[in-house]
Write an enzyme that holds these catalytic residues in place. Sequence first.
Site, PDB file in Angstrom:
ATOM      1  N   ASP A   1       0.780  -1.160  -0.016  1.00 33.38           N
ATOM      2  CA  ASP A   1       0.063  -0.037  -0.077  1.00 33.38           C
ATOM      3  C   ASP A   1       0.757   1.323   0.056  1.00 33.38           C
ATOM      4  O   ASP A   1       1.952   1.268   0.703  1.00 33.38           O
ATOM      5  CB  ASP A   1      -0.994  -0.002   1.155  1.00 33.38           C
TER       6      ASP A   1
ATOM      7  N   ASN B   1     -11.083  -2.180  -5.211  1.00 30.78           N
ATOM      8  CA  ASN B   1     -10.465  -1.180  -6.233  1.00 30.78           C
ATOM      9  C   ASN B   1     -10.948  -1.046  -7.677  1.00 30.78           C
ATOM     10  O   ASN B   1     -10.516  -0.051  -8.202  1.00 30.78           O
ATOM     11  CB  ASN B   1      -8.696  -1.820  -6.428  1.00 30.78           C
TER      12      ASN B   1
HETATM   13  C1  IPE Z   1      -5.734  -2.569  -0.474  1.00 30.89           C
HETATM   14  O1  IPE Z   1      -5.425  -1.185  -0.192  1.00 30.89           O
HETATM   15  C2  IPE Z   1      -5.541  -3.348  -1.666  1.00 30.89           C
HETATM   16  C3  IPE Z   1      -4.275  -3.332  -2.180  1.00 30.89           C
HETATM   17  C4  IPE Z   1      -3.083  -2.939  -1.365  1.00 30.89           C
HETATM   18  C5  IPE Z   1      -4.128  -3.892  -3.360  1.00 30.89           C
HETATM   19  P1  IPE Z   1      -6.318   0.003  -0.563  1.00 30.89           P
HETATM   20  O2  IPE Z   1      -5.441   1.135  -0.641  1.00 30.89           O
HETATM   21  O3  IPE Z   1      -7.194  -0.214  -1.568  1.00 30.89           O
HETATM   22  O4  IPE Z   1      -7.091  -0.217   0.763  1.00 30.89           O
HETATM   23  P2  IPE Z   1      -7.930   0.959   1.751  1.00 30.89           P
HETATM   24  O5  IPE Z   1      -8.906   1.638   0.719  1.00 30.89           O
HETATM   25  O6  IPE Z   1      -6.910   1.974   1.914  1.00 30.89           O
HETATM   26  O7  IPE Z   1      -8.497   0.129   2.707  1.00 30.89           O
HETATM   27  C1  IPE Z   2      -1.498   0.572  -3.675  1.00 23.49           C
HETATM   28  O1  IPE Z   2      -1.377   1.579  -3.500  1.00 23.49           O
HETATM   29  C2  IPE Z   2      -1.711  -0.131  -4.632  1.00 23.49           C
HETATM   30  C3  IPE Z   2      -3.015  -0.578  -5.109  1.00 23.49           C
HETATM   31  C4  IPE Z   2      -4.115  -0.534  -4.321  1.00 23.49           C
HETATM   32  C5  IPE Z   2      -3.299  -0.941  -6.494  1.00 23.49           C
HETATM   33  P1  IPE Z   2      -2.382   2.633  -3.576  1.00 23.49           P
HETATM   34  O2  IPE Z   2      -3.056   2.969  -4.856  1.00 23.49           O
HETATM   35  O3  IPE Z   2      -3.764   2.116  -2.695  1.00 23.49           O
HETATM   36  O4  IPE Z   2      -1.959   3.963  -2.709  1.00 23.49           O
HETATM   37  P2  IPE Z   2      -2.486   4.860  -1.744  1.00 23.49           P
HETATM   38  O5  IPE Z   2      -2.846   4.088  -0.552  1.00 23.49           O
HETATM   39  O6  IPE Z   2      -3.559   5.678  -2.215  1.00 23.49           O
HETATM   40  O7  IPE Z   2      -1.308   5.721  -1.317  1.00 23.49           O
HETATM   41 MG    MG Z   3      -4.149   2.435  -0.583  1.00 27.45          MG
END
Ligand code: IPE
Ligand code: IPE
Ligand code: MG
Length: 243
Positions: A12, A60
Amino acid sequence: MRLPTHLAIIMDGNGRWAEQRGKSRSHGHIKGTRVAKTIIQECSRKGIKYLTLYAFSTENWLRPKSEVSILMKILKKYLKKETSNLIKENIRFETIGDRTQLPSDVAEAIDHSQKATAQCTGMKLIFALSYGSRQEITSAIRDMAELVEKGLLRSQDISAETVSAFLQTRETPDPDLILRTSGEKRLSNFLLWQAAYSEFCFSAKLWPEFTKEDLTLVLQDYGLRERRFGQVKSMENHEQLTH
Ligand code: IPE
Ligand code: IPE
Ligand code: MG
């Protein structure tokens, strides 16, 4: 050092990393993919047997179409480019999640990588893609109910082991350690059932800045933990405590 047999990572912080640099979120996803490549290789070399990477959640899909489409492109490119390296490293590639939701070219690339690495006997690398634990559990319940309706499964024979056997992770032991980067402390619909006795580690680093050295520290921390699974430490310690 005692290693986790199965390490699962919630990668993340890609978006925040890019935003901090005044760049587009996709820039963060590209850098994040490079980090994933390094960590996969490092885990394999360290002797970890199973590595699950949360790459894209069910939720997502609700992100802007442009971001979803870039993530799918990055994924396809990664698979095209990296499959030969996976074979070289003897890494077997698999996925969990709802493959029917994925664009057909991505599903084909996954299929190809899975088949190409099927004979590899080293680390099993599992991408959680279009994955949601509640959806996985729901689907397992539906499958069990169908067998019960058909008279092929008796409800009184359903045990925790039965449930595990109906999940997509049936061929993988439960994660020993779940790591999440970016300072967030939640599971976000990842391996809810399987995490019953997992250890957790949270790194404040954003995924694109996570390094091999950070991984070593996380594994050292895990190595020092005592896992009790609801039981007492050991008879020796138990006696020391009671006398
Ligand atoms: C969880 O991260 C999913 C992945 C890392 C693929 P998100 O960024 O989607 O989760 P939330 O929304 O912060 O809970
Ligand atoms: C994790 O990084 C990757 C996916 C969820 C695909 P994020 O895209 O959630 O990055 P933040 O949490 O917005 O920084
Ligand atoms: Mg994230």
